[in-house]
Scaffold this motif. Structure first.
Motif, PDB file in Angstrom:
ATOM      1  N   GLU A  17      42.559  40.878   7.418  1.00 45.57           N
ATOM      2  CA  GLU A  17      41.376  40.024   7.250  1.00 45.57           C
ATOM      3  C   GLU A  17      40.969  39.959   5.783  1.00 45.57           C
ATOM      4  N   ALA A  18      40.998  41.094   5.107  1.00 47.05           N
ATOM      5  CA  ALA A  18      40.635  41.125   3.691  1.00 47.05           C
ATOM      6  C   ALA A  18      41.581  40.253   2.878  1.00 47.05           C
ATOM      7  N   THR A  19      42.875  40.396   3.105  1.00 47.67           N
ATOM      8  CA  THR A  19      43.867  39.612   2.385  1.00 47.67           C
ATOM      9  C   THR A  19      43.686  38.129   2.657  1.00 47.67           C
ATOM     10  N   ARG A  20      43.449  37.778   3.907  1.00 44.70           N
ATOM     11  CA  ARG A  20      43.264  36.375   4.284  1.00 44.70           C
ATOM     12  C   ARG A  20      42.069  35.763   3.556  1.00 44.70           C
ATOM     13  N   ARG A  21      41.066  36.582   3.280  1.00 44.67           N
ATOM     14  CA  ARG A  21      39.865  36.107   2.594  1.00 44.67           C
ATOM     15  C   ARG A  21      39.934  36.307   1.077  1.00 44.67           C
ATOM     16  N   GLY A  22      41.054  36.829   0.592  1.00 45.34           N
ATOM     17  CA  GLY A  22      41.213  37.041  -0.846  1.00 45.34           C
ATOM     18  C   GLY A  22      40.389  38.201  -1.369  1.00 45.34           C
ATOM     19  N   SER A  23      40.231  39.233  -0.563  1.00 43.84           N
ATOM     20  CA  SER A  23      39.420  40.394  -0.937  1.00 43.84           C
ATOM     21  C   SER A  23      40.249  41.655  -0.783  1.00 43.84           C
ATOM     22  N   TYR A  28      35.910  43.905   1.640  1.00 46.54           N
ATOM     23  CA  TYR A  28      35.761  43.242   2.938  1.00 46.54           C
ATOM     24  C   TYR A  28      34.932  44.083   3.911  1.00 46.54           C
ATOM     25  N   ARG A  31      31.356  44.057   2.909  1.00 49.76           N
ATOM     26  CA  ARG A  31      30.733  42.761   3.213  1.00 49.76           C
ATOM     27  C   ARG A  31      30.355  42.657   4.691  1.00 49.76           C
TER      28      ARG A  31
END
Length: 90
Positions: A17-23, A28, A31
Motif C-alpha cells: 500500500e505504501a509503495t502504491r501511494r509513493g510513500s 504510510y 498517515r
C-alpha cells in the motif's frame, strides 16, 4: 521511538500500500493511524458531529469506522457500486 510486532502478511500488505501511494512504510502507517485519530482530515464541525454520533452509539473509533463501512455496504447492496460517484457529462 516505538517498535511493534506484526505478522509478515500484514507488513507485506502495508509495504504494498505504501509503495502504491509513493510513500515509505513508516510514512504510510503513520498517515493511516493519524487519520484514525483526527478523522482523516475532515473539517472540525464534521468531526465533532461524527464524534457525537460515535459516543451516542457507545463505540470506540475503530468500531465506529467498522460501523460506517458496514452501513456503506448496505447502501452499495441496495443501490449498486459507485452509486454516488460523480458522473462526467458527455
Amino acid at each position: 521511538m516505538q517498535t511493534f510486532r506484526m505478522s509478515r502478511d500484514l507488513v507485506t500488505f502495508l509495504k504494498g500500500e505504501a509503495t502504491r501511494r509513493g510513500s515509505d512504510l513508516t510514512g504510510y502507517v503513520t498517515r493511516v493511524l493519524e487519520g484514525l485519530r483526527n478523522h482523516f482530515g475532515l473539517p472540525p464541525p464534521a468531526a465533532r458531529l461524527l464524534d457525537q454520533d460515535r459516543e451516542a452509539l457507545g463505540l470506540d473509533p475503530a468500531d465506529y469506522l467498522l460501523h460506517l463501512l458496514y452501513e456503506r455496504s448496505i447502501a452499495v447492496r441496495e443501490k449498486g457500486p459507485g452509486f454516488d460517484a460523480k458522473r462526467t457529462k458527455r
